[in-house]
Write an enzyme that holds these catalytic residues in place. Structure first.
Site, PDB file in Angstrom:
ATOM      1  N   SER A 289      -8.921  42.688 -59.067  1.00  0.00           N
ATOM      2  CA  SER A 289      -8.555  42.728 -60.483  1.00  0.00           C
ATOM      3  C   SER A 289      -7.113  42.300 -60.647  1.00  0.00           C
ATOM      4  CB  SER A 289      -8.732  44.154 -61.025  1.00  0.00           C
ATOM      5  OG  SER A 289      -7.902  44.351 -62.161  1.00  0.00           O
TER       6      SER A 289
ATOM      7  N   ASP B 281     -14.377  36.234 -66.725  1.00  0.00           N
ATOM      8  CA  ASP B 281     -14.489  36.214 -68.186  1.00  0.00           C
ATOM      9  C   ASP B 281     -15.541  35.213 -68.671  1.00  0.00           C
ATOM     10  OD1 ASP B 281     -12.628  38.217 -68.415  1.00  0.00           O
ATOM     11  OD2 ASP B 281     -10.944  36.848 -68.643  1.00  0.00           O
TER      12      ASP B 281
ATOM     13  N   LYS C 216     -15.566  46.064 -69.227  1.00  0.00           N
ATOM     14  CA  LYS C 216     -14.717  45.165 -70.026  1.00  0.00           C
ATOM     15  C   LYS C 216     -14.647  45.709 -71.460  1.00  0.00           C
ATOM     16  CE  LYS C 216     -13.684  42.374 -66.770  1.00  0.00           C
ATOM     17  NZ  LYS C 216     -12.300  42.343 -66.303  1.00  0.00           N
TER      18      LYS C 216
ATOM     19  N   ARG D  19     -20.520  44.290 -70.694  1.00  0.00           N
ATOM     20  CA  ARG D  19     -20.945  42.909 -70.966  1.00  0.00           C
ATOM     21  C   ARG D  19     -22.299  42.573 -70.348  1.00  0.00           C
ATOM     22  NH1 ARG D  19     -15.039  39.800 -70.811  1.00  0.00           N
ATOM     23  NH2 ARG D  19     -14.509  40.359 -72.957  1.00  0.00           N
TER      24      ARG D  19
ATOM     25  N   ARG E 277     -15.757  37.937 -76.411  1.00  0.00           N
ATOM     26  CA  ARG E 277     -16.497  36.972 -75.571  1.00  0.00           C
ATOM     27  C   ARG E 277     -18.017  37.087 -75.755  1.00  0.00           C
ATOM     28  NH1 ARG E 277     -12.179  34.694 -73.216  1.00  0.00           N
ATOM     29  NH2 ARG E 277     -10.600  36.124 -72.424  1.00  0.00           N
TER      30      ARG E 277
HETATM   31  C1  S3P Z   1      -6.972  39.575 -66.939  1.00  0.00           C
HETATM   32  C2  S3P Z   1      -7.687  39.971 -65.851  1.00  0.00           C
HETATM   33  C3  S3P Z   1      -9.134  40.210 -65.863  1.00  0.00           C
HETATM   34  C4  S3P Z   1      -9.772  39.571 -67.088  1.00  0.00           C
HETATM   35  C5  S3P Z   1      -9.015  39.843 -68.346  1.00  0.00           C
HETATM   36  C6  S3P Z   1      -7.599  39.306 -68.238  1.00  0.00           C
HETATM   37  C7  S3P Z   1      -5.515  39.392 -66.798  1.00  0.00           C
HETATM   38  O1  S3P Z   1      -9.379  41.605 -65.905  1.00  0.00           O
HETATM   39  O2  S3P Z   1     -11.105  40.012 -67.225  1.00  0.00           O
HETATM   40  O3  S3P Z   1      -9.652  39.230 -69.452  1.00  0.00           O
HETATM   41  O4  S3P Z   1      -4.891  38.785 -67.687  1.00  0.00           O
HETATM   42  O5  S3P Z   1      -4.964  39.847 -65.797  1.00  0.00           O
HETATM   43  P1  S3P Z   1      -9.508  42.478 -64.546  1.00  0.00           P
HETATM   44  O6  S3P Z   1      -8.195  42.414 -63.870  1.00  0.00           O
HETATM   45  O7  S3P Z   1      -9.818  43.874 -65.011  1.00  0.00           O
HETATM   46  O8  S3P Z   1     -10.628  41.866 -63.779  1.00  0.00           O
END
Ligand code: S3P
Length: 432
Positions: A167, A319, A346, A350, A392
């Protein structure tokens, strides 16, 4: 607001999609921590990054909105933020609450972070636990599981941390906290998530070492400031993805999307969609402010076949999962996406939201605890579908509507403003 969309005969044109959301958040945060004035061009003026901008203003940063999406930020330095006078509301933005928590854990004052009803149900133990390991004084609602989060910042200690999930939000939170730690923090992820924080931090002069899935960052004492920077943000690949899928599945389609970020940690969809038979081409590949950028040309696929997508690919298309589900309904065979449990936490669940929506439109779908199986090629039929207030989901179901017989109504459709204001106008402008 409900949105009605009819089946499209074709999809054509040259378009620009909004600036990158992830990079916009990071630009405001890092510029606020820098010494001197930074200029951010093509900043995403959408609800999520505006939440970050407002949060940094509450922490004392001066941010001036110039014309044409340009903002200037007068940095306060790593140790110059001030105690906010009120609770910071991150609204719908997971990136805002998780990344700013890392900064606040190292700043010697009291702060509280909260969000809307969706954000207050999203997990934060994933950042609170490692931050506590670093010595942070931080707690959250329901035994540290959910926001609101309360922080009393202090000097931190470096840790060696192996992340249980890939993440970028957790990783970036810890990288930011590491700037306030004594010693070298080492973070390892199971798979590579987006690396915008690492790239941007390197451009401010911070020594950050990336070796495969491991990142090393040194704590920065008061005498070691971050340099201010000038950045031009590319268009968001995750916003472009809806149009790439639309052009691939709608007959008579041909589009060119200009100046899109193609950072390899973000473009897993391109590999998958090409393997499925899509016709996508990258043109004029170049470097803009430390990120790879290209124009994306895409036309109707001659024939689409199903794919199997597993755990290691998920972070690079995290995403794009909802859009990929729509694509799968139009591909011959059974597409399976597994190892995607993260999608359940999320802005909404989703996996569930897409399965309910696509089923309502007539697709044959199956849900696993960690993913989906979708059978194509399905003849979709217009219906009433639910966005669950998730941008989304609303945009993906809108693309499904363009290949569904008749008319589809998407409820609570204005949630697209979180990342893509003007989405429906852009979509309708391309559709004939
Ligand atoms: C993001 C990381 C992702 C993504 C989110 C934006 C970011 O989340 O799904 O839309 O900007 O670091 P996760 O880190 O929870 O996977």
């Amino acid at each position: 607001m409900d949105q009605e969309l009819a089946k499209a005969r074709g999809f054509k044109g040259e378009i620009s999609v909004p600036p990158d959301k992830s990079i916009s958040h990071r630009a405001v945060m890092l510029a606020s921590l820098s010494e001197g004035k930074s200029v951010v061009r093509n900043f995403l003026m959408a609800e999520d990054p505006i939440s970050t901008m407002n949060a940094m203003k509450m922490l004392g940063t001066e941010i001036k909105e110039e014309n044409h999406g340009e903002i200037t930020i007068k940095g306060r330095g790593l140790y110059g933020l001030k105690e906010p006078l009120d609770v910071i509301n991150c609204n719908n933005s997971g990136t805002t609450i998780r990344l700013i928590s890392g900064i606040l854990a190292g700043n010697p004052f009291f702060s509280v972070l909260t969000g809307d009803s969706s954000l207050r149900q999203r997990p934060v133990a994933r950042i609170i636990n490692p931050l506590k390991d670093m010595g942070a004084d931080i707690s959250g609602r329901n035994e540290n599981k959910y926001p609101p989060i309360a922080i009393k910042g202090r000097r931190l200690n470096a840790i060696n941390y192996t992340m249980p999930v890939a993440s970028a939000q957790i990783k970036s939170c810890l990288i930011l906290a590491a700037l306030y730690a004594d010693g070298t923090t080492v973070i390892t992820e199971p798979f590579k998530s987006r690396d915008h924080t690492e790239r941007m931090l390197a451009s401010t002069g911070v020594e950050i070492e990336v070796n495969g899935f491991t990142i090393k960052v040194n704590g920065q004492g008061p005498s070691r400031g971050l340099n201010a920077f000038d950045i031009t943000i590319p268009a968001d690949f995750s916003s472009a993805a809806f149009f790439i899928v639309a052009a691939t599945i709608i007959p008579n389609s041909e589009i060119l999307i200009k100046n899109v970020g193609i950072n390899p940690t973000r473009t897993g969809l391109l590999e998958v969609i090409r393997e499925m038979g899509a016709s996508v081409r990258l043109e004029d590949i170049r470097d803009v402010s430390g990120e790879p950028v290209a124009n994306i040309y895409c036309k109707t696929a001659d024939c689409l076949k199903a794919a199997k997508i597993s755990e290691e690919t998920i972070p690079s298309l995290i995403d794009e999962f909802p859009a990929l589900c729509v694509l799968a309904t139009q591909a011959e065979g059974i597409t399976e996406i597994r190892g995607a449990e993260e999608l359940r936490v999320k802005e909404t669940d989703r996996i569930k939201a897409m399965m309910l929506g696509l089923k309502k439109l007539g697709a044959e779908v199956k849900q696993y605890h960690d993913g989906v199986a979708i059978k194509g090629k399905a003849a979709l039929k217009g219906s009433h579908v639910e966005s669950y207030g998730d941008h989304r989901i609303a945009m993906s179901l809108s693309i499904a509507a363009l290949v569904a017989e008749g008319t589809t109504t998407i409820n609570n459709a204005s949630c697209v403003n979180v990342s893509f204001p003007g989405f429906y106008e852009e979509l309708k402008g391309l559709t004939f």
